[in-house]
Design a protein around this motif. Structure first.
Motif, PDB file in Angstrom:
ATOM      1  N   ASP A   9       0.848  -1.182   0.000  1.00 34.43           N
ATOM      2  CA  ASP A   9       0.000   0.000   0.000  1.00 34.43           C
ATOM      3  C   ASP A   9       0.885   1.232   0.000  1.00 34.43           C
ATOM      4  OD1 ASP A   9       0.967  -0.005   2.578  1.00 34.43           O
ATOM      5  OD2 ASP A   9      -0.968  -0.242   3.557  1.00 34.43           O
ATOM      6  N   PHE A  10       0.291   2.396   0.228  1.00 35.87           N
ATOM      7  CA  PHE A  10       1.034   3.650   0.157  1.00 35.87           C
ATOM      8  C   PHE A  10       2.211   3.670   1.122  1.00 35.87           C
ATOM      9  CE2 PHE A  10       1.821   7.955   1.719  1.00 35.87           C
ATOM     10  CZ  PHE A  10       2.037   8.647   0.536  1.00 35.87           C
ATOM     11  N   GLY A  11       2.038   3.102   2.293  1.00 39.82           N
ATOM     12  CA  GLY A  11       3.102   3.126   3.285  1.00 39.82           C
ATOM     13  C   GLY A  11       4.282   2.247   2.942  1.00 39.82           C
ATOM     14  N   GLY A  12       4.054   1.211   2.128  1.00 33.59           N
ATOM     15  CA  GLY A  12       5.127   0.322   1.730  1.00 33.59           C
ATOM     16  C   GLY A  12       5.616  -0.607   2.809  1.00 33.59           C
ATOM     17  N   VAL A  13       4.922  -0.667   3.942  1.00 33.70           N
ATOM     18  CA  VAL A  13       5.349  -1.524   5.052  1.00 33.70           C
ATOM     19  C   VAL A  13       4.702  -2.898   4.959  1.00 33.70           C
ATOM     20  CG1 VAL A  13       5.344  -1.788   7.558  1.00 33.70           C
ATOM     21  CG2 VAL A  13       5.763   0.460   6.536  1.00 33.70           C
ATOM     22  N   HIS A  14       3.436  -2.938   4.589  1.00 33.70           N
ATOM     23  CA  HIS A  14       2.689  -4.191   4.523  1.00 33.70           C
ATOM     24  C   HIS A  14       2.731  -4.746   3.092  1.00 33.70           C
ATOM     25  CE1 HIS A  14       1.024  -3.107   8.460  1.00 33.70           C
ATOM     26  NE2 HIS A  14       0.875  -1.897   7.957  1.00 33.70           N
ATOM     27  N   THR A  15       2.946  -6.040   2.978  1.00 33.97           N
ATOM     28  CA  THR A  15       2.988  -6.705   1.678  1.00 33.97           C
ATOM     29  C   THR A  15       2.163  -7.979   1.737  1.00 33.97           C
ATOM     30  OG1 THR A  15       5.215  -5.861   1.268  1.00 33.97           O
ATOM     31  CG2 THR A  15       4.464  -7.665  -0.115  1.00 33.97           C
ATOM     32  N   GLY A  16       1.411  -8.245   0.671  1.00 37.98           N
ATOM     33  CA  GLY A  16       0.586  -9.439   0.630  1.00 37.98           C
ATOM     34  C   GLY A  16       0.419  -9.937  -0.789  1.00 37.98           C
ATOM     35  N   SER A  52      -3.414   4.136   1.654  1.00 33.09           N
ATOM     36  CA  SER A  52      -3.537   3.975   3.097  1.00 33.09           C
ATOM     37  C   SER A  52      -2.228   3.383   3.601  1.00 33.09           C
ATOM     38  CB  SER A  52      -4.716   3.059   3.462  1.00 33.09           C
ATOM     39  OG  SER A  52      -4.593   1.810   2.820  1.00 33.09           O
ATOM     40  N   MET A  53      -2.037   3.472   4.906  1.00 31.53           N
ATOM     41  CA  MET A  53      -0.784   3.005   5.484  1.00 31.53           C
ATOM     42  C   MET A  53      -0.975   1.855   6.469  1.00 31.53           C
ATOM     43  SD  MET A  53       1.242   6.587   6.077  1.00 31.53           S
ATOM     44  CE  MET A  53       2.774   5.702   6.316  1.00 31.53           C
ATOM     45  N   ASN A  54      -2.217   1.442   6.680  1.00 33.46           N
ATOM     46  CA  ASN A  54      -2.490   0.475   7.744  1.00 33.46           C
ATOM     47  C   ASN A  54      -2.629  -0.959   7.247  1.00 33.46           C
ATOM     48  OD1 ASN A  54      -4.902   0.606   6.411  1.00 33.46           O
ATOM     49  ND2 ASN A  54      -6.116   1.299   8.146  1.00 33.46           N
ATOM     50  N   GLY A  55      -2.386  -1.207   5.972  1.00 34.59           N
ATOM     51  CA  GLY A  55      -2.488  -2.562   5.448  1.00 34.59           C
ATOM     52  C   GLY A  55      -3.891  -2.981   5.072  1.00 34.59           C
ATOM     53  N   ALA A  56      -4.865  -2.066   5.166  1.00 32.00           N
ATOM     54  CA  ALA A  56      -6.246  -2.436   4.870  1.00 32.00           C
ATOM     55  C   ALA A  56      -6.449  -2.813   3.410  1.00 32.00           C
ATOM     56  CB  ALA A  56      -7.180  -1.283   5.240  1.00 32.00           C
ATOM     57  N   ALA A  57      -5.604  -2.303   2.522  1.00 29.85           N
ATOM     58  CA  ALA A  57      -5.735  -2.604   1.099  1.00 29.85           C
ATOM     59  C   ALA A  57      -4.787  -3.707   0.652  1.00 29.85           C
ATOM     60  CB  ALA A  57      -5.480  -1.337   0.274  1.00 29.85           C
ATOM     61  N   VAL A  58      -4.169  -4.383   1.593  1.00 27.21           N
ATOM     62  CA  VAL A  58      -3.204  -5.443   1.280  1.00 27.21           C
ATOM     63  C   VAL A  58      -3.844  -6.797   1.571  1.00 27.21           C
ATOM     64  CG1 VAL A  58      -0.948  -6.413   1.836  1.00 27.21           C
ATOM     65  CG2 VAL A  58      -1.257  -3.928   1.779  1.00 27.21           C
ATOM     66  N   PRO A  59      -3.882  -7.693   0.595  1.00 25.80           N
ATOM     67  CA  PRO A  59      -4.555  -8.982   0.799  1.00 25.80           C
ATOM     68  C   PRO A  59      -3.791  -9.894   1.752  1.00 25.80           C
ATOM     69  CG  PRO A  59      -3.434  -8.943  -1.314  1.00 25.80           C
ATOM     70  CD  PRO A  59      -3.341  -7.557  -0.769  1.00 25.80           C
ATOM     71  N   ARG A  60      -4.539 -10.668   2.503  1.00 18.10           N
ATOM     72  CA  ARG A  60      -3.984 -11.704   3.364  1.00 18.10           C
ATOM     73  C   ARG A  60      -3.934 -13.018   2.588  1.00 18.10           C
ATOM     74  NH1 ARG A  60      -4.209  -6.719   5.294  1.00 18.10           N
ATOM     75  NH2 ARG A  60      -4.197  -6.550   7.549  1.00 18.10           N
ATOM     76  N   PRO A  61      -3.170 -13.993   3.071  1.00 20.78           N
ATOM     77  CA  PRO A  61      -3.076 -15.276   2.362  1.00 20.78           C
ATOM     78  C   PRO A  61      -4.451 -15.905   2.145  1.00 20.78           C
ATOM     79  CG  PRO A  61      -1.375 -15.141   4.043  1.00 20.78           C
ATOM     80  CD  PRO A  61      -2.267 -13.954   4.249  1.00 20.78           C
ATOM     81  N   GLY A  62      -4.688 -16.347   0.930  1.00 19.88           N
ATOM     82  CA  GLY A  62      -5.930 -17.033   0.599  1.00 19.88           C
ATOM     83  C   GLY A  62      -7.076 -16.126   0.236  1.00 19.88           C
TER      84      GLY A  62
END
Length: 308
Positions: A9-16, A52-62
């Motif tokens: 996402d925008f923050g670049g911290v969360h990846t999925g 967003s920066m909180n990972g809300a737009a980053v998919p989780r496994p599955g």
């Protein structure tokens, strides 16, 4: 359409990495996609600009990722109301309607197409216009959502479910379109906004590695909130280069969404922002700052802007 991609996402911290990606172009396709995912027991995550920066737009496994960026339609109703697709950027819609003598009352900061319309509703929606018009929710007349059954639901602003969509981060349904009341610009002439089945996107801006954290507090706790943020800024000086603090007064006109702020009253958005430093390449200090910020929210009983 299905494929696997590593996304952030925008923050670049969360990846999925999603199991599959769907890019519906019509309402019927979106409804069918949602209904099939539910039948298959597949969890879904919506995404458009991922600002967003909180990972809300980053998919989780599955999970199945549903990309809503192709919903870019715009229609006009006499009296100054437009209905826009959830995949349009708030900023670009504002720039478009200004050609005809109108403006959006509340627009995201930053001077560029950052938050999508659907994302702005999902997070709540704040900007400089809040002092005069209240939060983005005060300017919305109707919401169109696709529910877990695949059915289309329309919530007008007098519907008891309406305020719960703001700040729900898509938890009540996938936002398909939003109807917004426009404001005239000055005393000049105004024209009907020209409708379009697909507003052509402009170039996306290059955003620096911004960090922002926003508290929502009652007006009488403004000084306490500002002091707490100043202390955090000093403590984590190695994690970022701070910029000028910001503050918005959010006027309560018709309603305050319960998931945004827990009191039916005016409130303040008190925030700090800056740029990540090269010294924090692994983002460990930024994540420590985020953890301390969240602890502050819990300790003081304040709220935070979900997007940050």
């Amino acid at each position: 359409m299905k494929k696997r991609d590593a996304l952030t996402d925008f923050g670049g911290v969360h990846t999925g990495e999603p199991l599959e990606v769907h890019r519906p172009e019509t309402l019927a396709q979106l409804q069918d996609t949602v209904a099939r995912c539910v039948r298959q027991g597949r969890a879904m995550r919506a995404r458009c600009f991922a600002h967003s920066m909180n990972g809300a737009a980053v998919p989780r496994p599955g999970e199945a990722l549903i990309d809503l960026s192709r919903f870019r339609h715009l229609t006009w109703a006499p009296g100054g109301t437009i209905t826009i697709g959830a995949g349009l950027a708030v900023w670009e819609v504002d720039q478009y309607v200004r050609r005809f003598g109108w403006k959006l009352p509340v627009v995201n900061d930053g001077g560029g197409p950052a938050s999508s319309v659907g994302g702005f509703v999902s997070a709540g929606g704040i900007g400089e216009g809040c002092l005069f018009y209240g939060g983005f929710w005060e300017t919305v007349r109707r919401l169109g959502l696709v529910l877990a059954t695949g059915a289309l639901a329309e919530f007008a602003r007098d519907d008891p479910r309406f305020p719960w969509v703001f700040g729900a981060m898509g938890g009540l349904g996938l936002i398909h379109e939003v109807s917004i009341d426009l404001v005239e610009i000055g005393e000049g002439g105004r024209l009907p906004v020209e409708p379009t089945p697909h507003l052509t996107p402009g170039p996306r801006p290059h955003w620096p590695d911004h960090i922002w954290l926003t508290l929502f507090v009652p007006p009488h706790e403004r000084d306490a909130a500002r002091g707490a943020l100043d202390a955090l800024s000093r403590e984590f000086a190695d994690a970022w280069r701070p910029r000028a603090d910001y503050e918005y007064y959010l006027l309560r006109r018709r309603l305050v969404p319960p998931l945004v702020f827990g009191q039916d009253s005016d409130f303040l958005a008190v925030g700090m922002w800056g740029d990540r430093t090269e010294r924090d390449l692994g983002a460990s200090r930024y994540l420590a700052l985020e953890q301390r910020f969240q602890g502050l929210v819990r300790e003081r009983g304040w709220r935070r802007y979900f997007q940050s």
